[in-house]
Design an enzyme around this catalytic site. Structure first.
Site, PDB file in Angstrom:
ATOM      1  N   GLU A 319       2.692 -22.700  57.156  1.00  0.00           N
ATOM      2  CA  GLU A 319       1.794 -23.801  56.798  1.00  0.00           C
ATOM      3  C   GLU A 319       2.296 -24.602  55.595  1.00  0.00           C
ATOM      4  O   GLU A 319       1.508 -25.113  54.803  1.00  0.00           O
ATOM      5  CB  GLU A 319       0.379 -23.274  56.538  1.00  0.00           C
ATOM      6  N   GLU A 409      -1.173 -18.584  64.497  1.00  0.00           N
ATOM      7  CA  GLU A 409      -2.501 -18.207  63.994  1.00  0.00           C
ATOM      8  C   GLU A 409      -3.524 -19.125  64.647  1.00  0.00           C
ATOM      9  O   GLU A 409      -3.345 -20.344  64.662  1.00  0.00           O
ATOM     10  CB  GLU A 409      -2.632 -18.389  62.479  1.00  0.00           C
TER      11      GLU A 409
END
Length: 470
Positions: A319, A409
């Protein structure tokens, strides 16, 4: 096929050989926002460049939205684009189809009206509703356009890993992943304890377990943490499973350790004054030495996995483009430089040949390049158990359809019928742990049973032959 079967049957028939459904479909259709149903929003015409008689503003409260009514002659997948203005900076919106499936769409900052691809919509025969819901808010919507989707072209996936010295375990796993891509999806779960919870609840175990090397970070170890995720990974591997590894890298130094941001949150940008750009710019400095110390400490744990014969889907610097973790706080160039350092140190210096390198951001300016990335991935937290096709298509474009793509995720496990209908060929999904996998608002037990019982979804018992891939 699950509870969507009756809905998807017309789609299957429409796509069957010899079908004349394509000829019956209209071309692109545009719907003006000012003609939609407004909820908490308003029509304006101050900013020039809009089409029609105005645009819609007022996306400032959570429930603010506009609703389009869209008729369709058949059940059919459509491409969606949105004409918007992001004059208040980059934003995100939520697209909700027929009150159910929702997708998050990123709006880059603009000075005037611009068009962004917003993924796909599986329109049913009859009337459909498409909501644009506030999310980050403060943007302007001019119109939306839909057009029938073209069938996805065959993938052209790289046949081998980038590391020429990759070990037999890693190369075998990669061959297996290539063999199932677009045909099946691996079920996955963050943390072995939650994978066991799934087994207790529905009698199936995820094929893939993701673990976190967070507690092996030196700035945590020196404060007393003891990691156990390597043992968990070896346990799942020994049971025939596949392992993904991420690293919430606690900053090497500069932790604030305040009441608001304790030392154990030191991977967050707002919990440390550690500056990765300045550190990388000074290889002779003390902070650079600490970066190397941390990488070497993690190499010890990865070598334990290598010694145990565990191939690792290795997902560091996750991320990054979000900026909320310190490794992404200084922009794409510093993040890519750190990725290259990690790759060189772990692969060349430490000889870790059990790693399959997984990049975890979508924006092109952040991409470190094909030569050090084996798999592309995204982390997507959207409710509704939808196919998250927007992000999938963005990653296909990023990698030129030569890279495998994973939902590394997710908050909500994607429904397999929708994955197939949208041709969102995610290689695996991994649901996050507490407050997501055990939260009915994100994943009801009914949905989990539907996902895990589906023949498109591979569970632990169904992948036991992967090590025999040739």
């Amino acid at each position: 096929m699950g509870h969507l079967s009756n809905f998807l049957l017309p789609l299957v028939l429409a796509l069957a050989p010899g079908s004349n459904a394509r000829a019956c479909q209209p071309s692109a259709r545009t719907f003006e926002a000012e003609n939609a149903i407004l909820t908490g929003t308003r029509v304006e015409s101050t900013l020039s460049g809009y089409t029609g008689s105005g645009y819609v503003a007022g996306f400032d409260e959570g429930s603010d939205k506009i609703t389009f009514n869209i008729p369709s002659s058949i059940t059919k997948l459509h491409d969606l684009s949105i004409r918007y203005a992001g004059i208040y900076g980059e934003k995100r919106t939520t697209i909700v189809l027929n009150g159910g499936d929702n997708t998050e769409v990123f709006f880059p900052a603009t000075e005037t009206f611009s068009t962004v691809s917003a993924g796909q919509l599986l329109l049913k025969e009859g009337n459909n509703t498409v909501d644009i819901v506030n999310n980050w808010g403060w943007y302007l919507i001019d119109s939306i356009t839909i057009k029938p989707s073209e069938p996805r072209a065959p993938h052209n996936i790289n046949p081998s890993l980038n590391n020429p010295n990759a070990g037999v375990e890693a190369t075998t796993l990669y061959k297996y992943l290539v063999s199932i891509y677009g045909k099946k999806i691996l079920s996955g779960q963050q943390d072995l304890s939650w994978a066991n919870w799934i087994n207790t609840q529905i009698g199936k175990t995820p094929a893939l377990v993701a673990v976190d090397l967070m507690d092996y970070s030196p700035s945590r170890v020196e404060r007393g943490t003891v990691g156990n995720s390597v043992e968990d990974a070896i346990t799942h591997h020994n049971n025939g499973g596949i392992i993904s590894v991420l690293w919430h890298w606690n900053a090497p130094t500069g932790l604030y350790d305040t009441e608001e941001r304790r030392w154990w949150s030191g991977f967050y940008t707002d919990a440390t004054d550690f500056d990765i750009a300045a550190t990388l710019a000074n290889p002779s400095g003390a902070n650079y030495t600490l970066i190397i110390r941390d990488i070497d400490a993690i190499a010890v744990q990865l070598k334990r996995l290598q010694s145990a014969g565990v191939p690792v889907l290795w997902r560091p610097l996750h991320e990054a483009e979000g900026g909320w973790f310190w490794w992404g706080a200084k922009g794409p160039e510093a993040a890519k430089q750190l990725w290259d350092l990690l790759y060189d140190r772990l692969t060349e210096y430490h000889g870790l040949n059990n790693l399959i390198w997984v990049w975890n951001s979508i924006e092109p300016e952040w991409y470190p390049g094909d030569s050090t990335v084996d798999i592309l991935s995204a982390d997507v937290y959207a409710q509704g158990n939808g196919p998250i096709s927007v992000q999938y298509n963005q990653l296909v474009e990023l990698g030129g359809d030569k890279k495998l793509i994973a939902a590394a995720e997710v908050g909500a496990a994607p429904l397999p019928d929708l994955l197939q209908a949208y041709e969102a060929h995610w290689l695996w999904f991994a649901v996050w742990g507490d407050t997501f996998i055990n939260n009915a608002q994100w994943n009801s037990l009914e949905v989990l049973r539907e996902v895990y019982d589906h023949d498109y979804v591979l569970t632990l018992d169904e992948i036991q032959g992967w090590r025999n891939t040739v």
